[in-house]
Write an enzyme that holds these catalytic residues in place. Structure first.
Site, PDB file in Angstrom:
ATOM      1  N   TYR A   1       0.849  -1.197   0.000  1.00  0.00           N
ATOM      2  CA  TYR A   1       0.000   0.000   0.000  1.00  0.00           C
ATOM      3  C   TYR A   1       0.883   1.244   0.000  1.00  0.00           C
ATOM      4  O   TYR A   1       1.879   1.297   0.723  1.00  0.00           O
ATOM      5  CB  TYR A   1      -0.893   0.032   1.238  1.00  0.00           C
ATOM      6  CG  TYR A   1      -1.983  -1.005   1.262  1.00  0.00           C
ATOM      7  CD1 TYR A   1      -3.271  -0.708   0.815  1.00  0.00           C
ATOM      8  CD2 TYR A   1      -1.729  -2.290   1.710  1.00  0.00           C
ATOM      9  CE1 TYR A   1      -4.279  -1.658   0.839  1.00  0.00           C
ATOM     10  CE2 TYR A   1      -2.736  -3.255   1.742  1.00  0.00           C
ATOM     11  CZ  TYR A   1      -4.007  -2.923   1.303  1.00  0.00           C
ATOM     12  OH  TYR A   1      -4.997  -3.874   1.331  1.00  0.00           O
ATOM     13  N   GLU A   2       0.501   2.264  -0.795  1.00  0.00           N
ATOM     14  CA  GLU A   2       1.348   3.457  -0.909  1.00  0.00           C
ATOM     15  C   GLU A   2       1.471   4.173   0.433  1.00  0.00           C
ATOM     16  O   GLU A   2       2.381   4.967   0.642  1.00  0.00           O
ATOM     17  CB  GLU A   2       0.820   4.408  -1.977  1.00  0.00           C
ATOM     18  CG  GLU A   2      -0.492   5.098  -1.632  1.00  0.00           C
ATOM     19  CD  GLU A   2      -1.023   5.936  -2.797  1.00  0.00           C
ATOM     20  OE1 GLU A   2      -0.432   5.922  -3.886  1.00  0.00           O
ATOM     21  OE2 GLU A   2      -2.061   6.586  -2.596  1.00  0.00           O
ATOM     22  N   SER A   3       0.586   3.841   1.359  1.00  0.00           N
ATOM     23  CA  SER A   3       0.666   4.457   2.691  1.00  0.00           C
ATOM     24  C   SER A   3       1.866   3.944   3.471  1.00  0.00           C
ATOM     25  O   SER A   3       2.181   4.481   4.535  1.00  0.00           O
ATOM     26  CB  SER A   3      -0.622   4.156   3.470  1.00  0.00           C
ATOM     27  OG  SER A   3      -0.912   2.773   3.431  1.00  0.00           O
ATOM     28  N   GLY A   4       2.555   2.917   2.950  1.00  0.00           N
ATOM     29  CA  GLY A   4       3.778   2.450   3.590  1.00  0.00           C
ATOM     30  C   GLY A   4       3.699   1.054   4.172  1.00  0.00           C
ATOM     31  O   GLY A   4       4.535   0.670   4.983  1.00  0.00           O
TER      32      GLY A   4
END
Lengths: 304, 259, 304, 259
Positions: free
Chosen positions: B52-55
């Site tokens: 996920y691009e949120s990390g």
């Protein structure tokens, strides 16, 4: 919070309230609205509801961002009305909001360059897109090794960065777990830093786990203790995102009058977070409490 | 709705999930891609790793995430890192096999607009913008697109190019990607509510499969260019009872995305 | 360890055994010596005793580094003899070791560029020094914003990076606490990664604290369980640096014969870490055990 | 050794520690600087924050660290970060007030060599190299040098410039530092076993204080250029009993650095 915002946020400042869906300091945003700050440049990857509210309240002149929306729900009406041709820039309409647009990695690169005192940050984004045309600050740069070009973004050094966190000590040494977003980069890049925490802890708690420290007190100008200060966003381990609020916002933000009366009821008419939480009610707050999932402890060893 | 019947969105999600068979590491977007990826993990590709691009890497969501930053994807994950690290080392570093994108507008070459409808400076409609899409399109090894199609979304010319697809065609795209050292080969599939599109030798979208209940006329009426149809046009197998059960009972019980 | 090195380290490879004073994989270095690998390019900020030993054993053709010494003690004799004019490059002397030299930040930048697939990494080092003359790969780069130049270093992508850590699960998801050095960057930059751990733990232990994970299993090719595999360097919380060894090395490294016989006694004549630890003796090992300093536990919250 | 007497190294460390009065954040090198900085923290500047290039901020060492990577500086520290973060955000980011350097050779302008004696390609003596020194010299607000002086270390011309000092003189140095946007103002003090040097208007080293027991002739015999002496040459106050006690009992009981 009142004193920190009064002392450290000035009209015309570039302000970054960071936190990627996690740890968004709504409390600081509302205080900025209450103190009627003006002409701010607001920077943030995902403007989210907080910037929709702040821009609706008229604090901002310009927005620097990479993704504009109500994550998982819909749009941000107040900001869209200040950008779209039918509702802004015309006669009798509010002036068009100035925007400066990047990709997520571009924004992260900007904070990183600001924090590291670099004149630019290089990245493999933007190739063959219209984004460099839309934003001339996105520029090409040749590799000095003769292997082609990449793109560069300029440093972003906010006048003030505001970060919400689980805990800090009195010196501002701040620890965060869960999503880290780019708060560290935004804090190191800033001239002034306000840390808002769920809990103020003894220095010994921080020193027991130094790898968990994300922001050192060295760069922190004010520590504000504001439990639930990130509502309706969330704090890992402390409370869940209040998704009902994000869903409700979809209707509110589409109607300028509804939005302005929401601002009156939930920001202007309140003197701070404490009264906000009273108005929200204990049941609503209790419903956001997660179960427990302990990290476990590791041993750093005593070397005397 | 009985198990026999299914919505267009359910068909779209099931078709997208099946396309993920054999993939290893997937960059997950919010909404439809999130459900499709989680369905694939429960069916065709249990070992799929979600980024996920949120990390977050190796998420184990205990509920369907409400957003790509939901706390449920953090607790129990393998690794949670800063966005700098996620975009630098995972995405730009070349570890992502498939990037999943949505789109407001797409052209026949798979170029995507998620920025504005109308002029950039004075837009008719302001869309979210790139987020991580423009870098996913460049750095993910291949790109899947999932979107509902109509004459407004499948257009001859997009108003703004947010994310690069096959540019002006396969030849130009391959040359430019090679010359500039992109890791991504570009879009490989577009799954809509009407069918499944892949890209032909010229880099143009070709309808390879029609969903049950959809006709070629439906597709033509929902496409802003002359539709290219595969000689052996297939019919997408309907969702199985098991696929529908997973969507309705586990992934989207509220029907938020699939109702 | 034997199998991992045999399968993943090949003659001619560029090998990085990273770890800044902390977590140096002596066990892997010794196995590379035992397997008589040749023509390696060894990369590491601080070559330390392990590269002195490996270079004395003849595994390396070239060294890429930023600080050459026995930290807090003295010099590295074997490496110096392969560089200095009196002892290398002449008739009947060993060939001069090829060297490629940077600053610490330059080496960190090289790994970072390698990990991020960037053609260069920019930094504010090297101005007005002789270092760019000594190493032409250190190059100037102009800012695309007209505000002057900085320096660039090229990406470093080792064929193999070897990292020692406190713990990992069977999939190679690796957690480290204490000094982090640049192991993360070196691992992401590498074609192949070997992780050596004090302890193999259940996946649940890793997943309980995902922010503690430094290297994901996704990029790990082999996990080797080798308790005390970092001796005589240290592992935070597990054992202290064996400083007596670092002091003793000062005499050994000054004398080529003493060094070669040390290699026979402590590397060639042993079949692995287990026999090395036997030879070292339980008292010596026990003397390195630190007291306890627990990190404490944080709560990630259960969101179901 | 009685408390009355003290070694040249002890005098050097005490003098260096006193120079740190009023400083806030110090970048600590191994060896002599490490002892000097810890002595300063115990005497003239208790609030001094220590930053170690190994990634440690706010260290609370329970014993004298054996190296800048000693586990005792990690346990109980305020923050422990990667070297990328330490060099990017702390040093290059401009948070370091004083960088402490040692040197094998130094010239009258404070330019430092820690790389080679002789030719770089075929050196007579190979020294450690830069480590973090060359970036400390550029990015720390000011630089302190601590070293023993002799005709071999205080030289007319250094064999290799590892770290920039006042370059060819104050004028050139100030212009270049301004034009290139360096954060560092350059070297401000050099403390040796014989005396304390500061830099004059031309950026040249000037002897401002002689240590007890040292004579001007000693200094001239240990300096490779025409020594410039301050009009009002001071005598460095001898170490106090308290300073000596701290060094001998707490900081370097083994006398490793000060014997």
């Amino acid at each position: 919070m009142h004193d920190a915002v009064a002392a450290l946020v000035r009209d015309g400042d570039t302000v970054a309230i960071e936190g990627f869906t996690h740890l968004i300091s709504f409390a600081a945003g509302h205080e900025i609205i209450r103190q009627r700050k003006r002409d701010l440049t607001l920077a943030r990857l995902t403007p989210d509801l907080i910037y929709d509210q702040m821009i609706a309240a008229g604090v901002a002149r310009k927005l620097i961002f990479s993704w504009l929306g109500n994550p998982g729900v819909g749009g941000l009406g107040a900001i869209r009305r200040r950008i779209e041709s039918a509702t802004s820039g015309g006669a009798g309409q509010p002036p068009r909001l100035e925007i400066e647009e990047y990709s997520h990695f571009g924004m992260v690169g900007r904070y990183t360059a600001g924090a590291a005192n670099l004149p630019f940050y290089p990245l493999r984004s933007y190739f063959e897109t219209d984004m460099p045309k839309a934003n001339p600050l996105i520029r090409e740069i040749e590799s000095p090794y003769g292997d082609g070009k990449v793109y560069a973004v300029p440093p972003l050094k906010p006048d003030v960065s505001i970060v919400h966190a689980q805990r800090a000590d009195a010196n501002g040494n701040t620890q965060i777990w869960g999503l880290l977003g780019c708060q560290k980069e935004a804090a190191f890049a800033a001239e002034r830093v306000i840390v808002v925490v769920e809990e103020l802890v003894d220095e010994a708690v921080i020193r027991a786990d130094p790898n968990r420290t994300v922001i050192p007190g060295l760069i922190v100008d004010a520590v504000v203790v504001e439990p639930y200060g990130a509502h309706p966003s969330y704090v890992q381990g402390a409370y869940d995102r209040d998704n009902r609020f994000y869903l409700d916002w979809d209707a509110i933000t589409k109607d300028e009058d509804a939005l302005q009366s929401w601002l009156n009821d939930w920001v202007y008419d309140l003197d701070g977070r404490a009264t906000y939480l009273e108005k929200l009610g204990p049941e609503r707050i209790a419903s956001l409490k997660p179960g427990s999932a302990p990290s476990g402890s590791v041993d750093y060893g005593r070397y005397a | 709705m009985s198990d026999a019947a299914f919505s267009k969105s359910e068909m779209m999600i099931v078709a997208a999930a099946r396309e993920l068979a054999g993939q290893r590491v997937c960059f997950v977007g919010v909404g439809l891609p999130n459900i499709a990826v989680n369905l694939a993990k429960l069916t065709v590709t249990p070992h799929l790793e979600l980024v996920y691009e949120s990390g977050v890497f190796g998420a184990r969501p205990a509920r369907l995430p409400l957003s790509i930053g939901d706390p449920t994807i953090v607790t129990g994950a393998t690794s949670v890192v800063s966005m700098y690290e996620l975009f630098s080392f995972y995405l730009q570093g070349g570890l992502i096999d498939v990037g999943f994108l949505g789109a407001a507008q797409i052209d026949r070459f798979g170029n995507i607009n998620t920025t504005v409808i109308g002029d950039y400076e004075t837009p008719v409609t302001r869309l979210p913008g790139s987020g991580g899409a423009c870098e996913i399109a460049i750095n993910a090894r291949e790109v899947f697109v999932i979107m509902r199609q109509s004459k407004r979304s499948f257009v001859e010319t997009i108003d703004f190019r947010t994310s690069a697809g096959n540019l002006g065609g396969a030849e130009a795209s391959e040359r430019i990607r090679r010359e500039q050292g992109w890791l991504g080969r570009g879009p490989s599939v577009v799954v809509t509510d009407l069918g499944i599109w892949h890209f032909d030798a010229n880099g143009e979208m070709r309808l390879d499969s029609l969903h049950p209940g959809a006709t070629l006329d439906d597709v033509r009426n929902a496409t802003g260019w002359e539709v290219s149809v595969a000689p052996a046009l297939a019919q997408t197998p309907a969702p199985t009872a098991d696929e529908l059960r997973l969507i309705r009972e586990e992934l989207d019980p509220g029907g938020a995305y699939t109702g």
